[in-house]
Motif scaffolding. Sequence first.
Motif, PDB file in Angstrom:
ATOM      1  N   ARG A  47       6.512  36.866  -3.534  1.00 37.87           N
ATOM      2  CA  ARG A  47       6.391  36.814  -4.998  1.00 37.87           C
ATOM      3  C   ARG A  47       5.834  35.463  -5.466  1.00 37.87           C
ATOM      4  N   ALA A  48       5.308  34.681  -4.505  1.00 34.40           N
ATOM      5  CA  ALA A  48       4.650  33.399  -4.776  1.00 34.40           C
ATOM      6  C   ALA A  48       5.620  32.328  -5.244  1.00 34.40           C
ATOM      7  N   ASP A  49       6.901  32.473  -4.934  1.00 39.74           N
ATOM      8  CA  ASP A  49       7.894  31.440  -5.217  1.00 39.74           C
ATOM      9  C   ASP A  49       8.018  30.574  -3.957  1.00 39.74           C
ATOM     10  N   PHE A  50       6.981  29.784  -3.725  1.00 38.23           N
ATOM     11  CA  PHE A  50       6.868  29.075  -2.454  1.00 38.23           C
ATOM     12  C   PHE A  50       7.939  27.997  -2.283  1.00 38.23           C
ATOM     13  N   TYR A 245       5.660  42.213  -8.277  1.00 37.99           N
ATOM     14  CA  TYR A 245       5.726  40.748  -8.234  1.00 37.99           C
ATOM     15  C   TYR A 245       5.237  40.173  -9.559  1.00 37.99           C
ATOM     16  N   PRO A 246       6.031  40.338 -10.625  1.00 37.11           N
ATOM     17  CA  PRO A 246       5.574  39.920 -11.963  1.00 37.11           C
ATOM     18  C   PRO A 246       5.376  38.416 -12.113  1.00 37.11           C
ATOM     19  N   GLU A 247       5.950  37.612 -11.217  1.00 39.11           N
ATOM     20  CA  GLU A 247       5.818  36.162 -11.333  1.00 39.11           C
ATOM     21  C   GLU A 247       4.626  35.612 -10.553  1.00 39.11           C
ATOM     22  N   ASN A 248       3.882  36.484  -9.877  1.00 36.82           N
ATOM     23  CA  ASN A 248       2.745  36.041  -9.077  1.00 36.82           C
ATOM     24  C   ASN A 248       1.498  36.002  -9.962  1.00 36.82           C
ATOM     25  N   VAL A 249       1.020  34.797 -10.233  1.00 36.57           N
ATOM     26  CA  VAL A 249      -0.132  34.630 -11.132  1.00 36.57           C
ATOM     27  C   VAL A 249      -1.388  35.260 -10.538  1.00 36.57           C
TER      28      VAL A 249
END
Length: 507
Positions: A47-50, A245-249
């Motif tokens: 989800r790109a929350d690295f 993945y709504p938080e992935n820009v």
Amino acid sequence: MPANLDNEVLVTKIQALSELTRDAREEGGGLAARVRAYETALAAFWRADFGTAADLASQLLADEPDSAARHQAYRLWIESLAEQGDKASLRCLKDHLFTRGQAEPDEHTTYAALRGVAHFELDEMQAARLLAKAMKDEVQDPYALELVQLVERRLSEAGAPETLPSLLRATSPIVDYFHWQSIARSFVGRQGGSEGREPLVETLLVIREHHRGAPLPLVAEYHAQMESGLYAGAAIYADRLCELYPENVDYQYYRAFAQFEDGNYPTARAILQTVVSRFGADDPEVVGLLGHCFAKLGEPEQAKRHLMRAASLLRSEGMPSSHVRLELANVEEELRGDAVDPAVEELPRESRMWVVNLSARRYHELMTASESAVDRLLRPMGTSPRNGDFVLFTSPPEGDQSGTTEWNIVAIYTVDSEPLWHPVYRHHTALKLVVRMNHAIPMEIQAAPEAEGTVTERPGADDPIRFGVYEIEQGHALDIIERAIEQQKNGIIERRAQGGKARRPSA
């Protein structure tokens, strides 16, 4: 791809590895064990929350250093730090892997391979290459084979024959998500049309089975739809990615880009404006595409503001901005109307004049290509040309016995950037087209006589002469610039009389 390495062979190898991995998972052995903490960290990465992914991976290793998923956790940690651009932490992790490899001789190869991946992500290619060279035959260790595959793919020349991805030579189960991702990426862009996608499709099926929830299969389908021009279909996959993945820009950008390519500019703009309001205006691709939307919707002032912001963001990241600058140049011309570009109407006194001596092949390419293909160029010119200088492109010059050389000017560019670092040519310079002439404008240059007995100094590594670039005095070039301005004005008047827009002439 070699003749004996057809799709059937590749698919068979992928299926065999999948079966080997499936058996290992069912047996519940060390490499096959599923660790909930690792899967939670991997889900954060998807989800790109690295930042969270890196924290969870490091926490797993701190709580249970000998976890069955320890190698996978290290690989995820490396990838998460690389995605964040956290080079300082990545260097510390690289040193830690070296220490752990020394302390555990039985797993020295695996930790050395992971360290090689860290070198790779830090662009320390010499170290990564040396480690990969030593691991080419470690077919029992997928981490070693991944390093070999990453390095070979980076160093392979464009157009070189395709070879068997190193990971498909593995003799042990492949349980790490990033290994299957590497296999999938090795088939992206493979020749053979839809038939050439068979190995990629098979790999994505394996990822769906062994790593449920991974976005890669949906991402691959999105790109396949876009490449086929099926933008409505691509939008469906992008919508699904945004739901998961709504938080992935990146996936929000995919969604907007599909709508943009489908001609639905208001919807694309609305999506992008929502992204900017939620995540900020620091993503150059998002801001740039928003500028393109405003341009398509006839709002040049808003378009210019966003495109300038996107170009600035790209420059700050050391990335090329030619695709943004092309649209920005068109927007600025639209705002100018009939006025001539001030870059050529008023020649700055401090500007320097350069001549680029084209080969016959490059001359032909320049004169026959579409204007959009040559509107922005990147060319090695050393470090002397600076923003605002002018560059005159010439056809192959002709000289006579008196030492006079006739340069036939066929196009004029302006330098559009400071020298940009390039790993091969040391520096590149961005150029912006001013005018391309219908008929070459001749300009004679008298070669300066050399004093008898003088020794010509060898040009330095960044000397423009090394790249076929010569400086001339302004006096030699002013007439050419003036004639080019006159030609541009005539072109604008002629197009206005025909009802066309004031675009830069290609003649």
